[in-house]
Design a protein around this motif. Sequence first.
Motif, PDB file in Angstrom:
ATOM      1  N   THR A  77      -0.532  -1.225 -11.314  1.00 46.95           N
ATOM      2  CA  THR A  77      -1.533  -2.264 -11.582  1.00 46.95           C
ATOM      3  C   THR A  77      -1.834  -2.357 -13.067  1.00 46.95           C
ATOM      4  O   THR A  77      -1.917  -3.455 -13.637  1.00 46.95           O
ATOM      5  CB  THR A  77      -2.829  -1.946 -10.799  1.00 46.95           C
ATOM      6  N   ARG A  78      -1.965  -1.204 -13.716  1.00 46.37           N
ATOM      7  CA  ARG A  78      -2.250  -1.172 -15.153  1.00 46.37           C
ATOM      8  C   ARG A  78      -1.051  -1.701 -15.953  1.00 46.37           C
ATOM      9  O   ARG A  78      -1.206  -2.470 -16.899  1.00 46.37           O
ATOM     10  CB  ARG A  78      -2.583   0.260 -15.577  1.00 46.37           C
ATOM     11  N   LYS A  92      -8.190  -8.240  -4.050  1.00 42.91           N
ATOM     12  CA  LYS A  92      -6.918  -7.596  -4.345  1.00 42.91           C
ATOM     13  C   LYS A  92      -6.046  -8.524  -5.183  1.00 42.91           C
ATOM     14  O   LYS A  92      -5.873  -9.691  -4.841  1.00 42.91           O
ATOM     15  CB  LYS A  92      -6.195  -7.249  -3.042  1.00 42.91           C
ATOM     16  N   THR A  97      -1.830   2.554  -8.676  1.00 40.47           N
ATOM     17  CA  THR A  97      -2.837   2.396  -9.726  1.00 40.47           C
ATOM     18  C   THR A  97      -2.163   2.223 -11.082  1.00 40.47           C
ATOM     19  O   THR A  97      -2.539   1.354 -11.882  1.00 40.47           O
ATOM     20  CB  THR A  97      -3.776   3.609  -9.755  1.00 40.47           C
ATOM     21  N   GLY A 101      -2.611  -2.956  -3.160  1.00 37.91           N
ATOM     22  CA  GLY A 101      -3.701  -2.132  -2.661  1.00 37.91           C
ATOM     23  C   GLY A 101      -4.096  -2.469  -1.239  1.00 37.91           C
ATOM     24  O   GLY A 101      -3.641  -3.420  -0.650  1.00 37.91           O
ATOM     25  N   PRO A 132      -6.523  -5.960 -13.620  1.00 40.38           N
ATOM     26  CA  PRO A 132      -7.701  -5.086 -13.614  1.00 40.38           C
ATOM     27  C   PRO A 132      -7.586  -4.005 -12.545  1.00 40.38           C
ATOM     28  O   PRO A 132      -7.167  -4.279 -11.408  1.00 40.38           O
ATOM     29  CB  PRO A 132      -8.859  -6.048 -13.311  1.00 40.38           C
ATOM     30  N   ALA A 133      -7.916  -2.786 -12.921  1.00 42.49           N
ATOM     31  CA  ALA A 133      -7.819  -1.661 -11.989  1.00 42.49           C
ATOM     32  C   ALA A 133      -8.816  -1.783 -10.853  1.00 42.49           C
ATOM     33  O   ALA A 133      -8.554  -1.364  -9.724  1.00 42.49           O
ATOM     34  CB  ALA A 133      -8.022  -0.344 -12.731  1.00 42.49           C
ATOM     35  N   LYS A 134      -9.974  -2.355 -11.151  1.00 48.28           N
ATOM     36  CA  LYS A 134     -11.006  -2.538 -10.123  1.00 48.28           C
ATOM     37  C   LYS A 134     -11.387  -4.007 -10.075  1.00 48.28           C
ATOM     38  O   LYS A 134     -11.693  -4.617 -11.091  1.00 48.28           O
ATOM     39  CB  LYS A 134     -12.223  -1.674 -10.417  1.00 48.28           C
ATOM     40  N   SER A 135     -11.337  -4.558  -8.872  1.00 49.57           N
ATOM     41  CA  SER A 135     -11.651  -5.970  -8.703  1.00 49.57           C
ATOM     42  C   SER A 135     -12.208  -6.197  -7.305  1.00 49.57           C
ATOM     43  O   SER A 135     -11.915  -5.440  -6.373  1.00 49.57           O
ATOM     44  CB  SER A 135     -10.400  -6.826  -8.920  1.00 49.57           C
ATOM     45  N   LYS A 136     -13.046  -7.235  -7.158  1.00 48.56           N
ATOM     46  CA  LYS A 136     -13.602  -7.551  -5.840  1.00 48.56           C
ATOM     47  C   LYS A 136     -12.522  -8.035  -4.885  1.00 48.56           C
ATOM     48  O   LYS A 136     -12.629  -7.863  -3.673  1.00 48.56           O
ATOM     49  CB  LYS A 136     -14.697  -8.605  -5.978  1.00 48.56           C
ATOM     50  N   THR A 152       0.842  -1.186   0.000  1.00 38.57           N
ATOM     51  CA  THR A 152       0.000   0.000   0.000  1.00 38.57           C
ATOM     52  C   THR A 152       0.883   1.245   0.000  1.00 38.57           C
ATOM     53  O   THR A 152       2.105   1.164   0.083  1.00 38.57           O
ATOM     54  CB  THR A 152      -0.923   0.028   1.232  1.00 38.57           C
TER      55      THR A 152
END
Length: 437
Positions: free
Chosen positions: A399-400, A411, A396, A437, A405-409, A349
């Motif tokens: 991650t890309r 980590k 961010t 994250g 994926p930038a957004k995921s359920k 983080t």
Amino acid sequence: MTKPLRTISMACIAVLVATASPLPLVPTAQANDLGSTDFNIAMNLAGLAQSTVSIGALNCSEGGRTFNSTTDMMFGFATDQRIQGQVNMSCRPQLNINSGIRSVSGTMTIPSKGVTDGVFNAECSAKSSMSVVASVAVGAAVPGLLSVNVASASAPLAFSCSFKGSSASKATDVYGTIEGFADVTGMCNSACVAVGMTARATVTAATGELKGQTGSGTYTYTDAFELPELAAAADTLARMKGAKRVRDERISCPEGATDCTIYDSNPCPNGEDTCSFTKGGEGEFKCPEGATCTITTAPPKNASDVLTNMRVTGSRPPSTMNVTLRAGTGDVVILRPVPTVDGGVAALTASQPISLIGPPNAKCTLTHAGKRKVNRSVTLGSTGVANVSYTAGQLTALTRQLGLPAKSKTKPTITVSTTCTSDLGAIPARSRKLQLG
């Protein structure tokens, strides 16, 4: 005539090259493995936890009453005559500890190598969020006025340290790491909790008499740290009942002290490295090794800060580190971020950097591997440490770049690995899994 001369010249060159370049054919001298080595280290890890611990709901119950805070508890017992003796409670408090990275100093000896003057400097962190089941006794008849016996904890207390130990007499430096999980269980005769840990110790590099040595082993540590909120309650009891609050021996006698009788109480009562204590009265009071103490001329008002007449006999041994040393080019440890449980996956983080520990000035390639790879060049500092930090925006972007994926359920999990080279040669690669994250 030209052709034979050319042939003779080529043959001579071959002989000259073979004669002038014998070194690769001779094995390079290697240091001998030193084997098992006895490090003795005295430092205050418990102070890290004590300086940052906070208690959630106290959740103490007695006789049909429940106390959610120390204030509730003190009001509840203010007019209770049983406080002149002993009252027993069952408690389930939540303890939260997150010290960040802090400096810790102490002493180091290696008896088998003749090192008796070693000093020890470390960068350490302590992290946990745990609920504990404890029996708490309070009252004038209780040692320390308030004692805690922790039966179980829902999570361990994670410690991670990078260190440098130095001996001036031997012109030797030792670099390495300590990482492990402490159990917070057992009896503590004060407003404190007991800590016991057997951690992994790694020597990543050394100079002087230990140059070319690396290795791993164990670091064993036992201590106790006060819970400030409970200590405040015990102070209040002391003022109300006119009793002296005596701290647990693990707190009143500094670790590694050779003669505990010189301490009326620990001059740094709350585990901090800098504190105030009184000079005068019954005599001179010394500051424990590794601490910096400020002398005050007037005694403090708090009962917990008054030096008592308690005498502790004997000595309190320092923690021990047993490491098997072998000849090599050094080692690298990915020390942080730290997981909250043994074998868990830590989260990378914005507040938790990647800490690489290895030989001073080693040059490394830090590889992040997801669906794709991202490399980063890192040079370790003069103390063998490099902290690689990321802002939220950089995480961010990372991650890309890794194709995740930038957004995921959940980590995403990546593999972080490092390959390094020191002045002795290539260092074995190391890797860890981290959550983003």
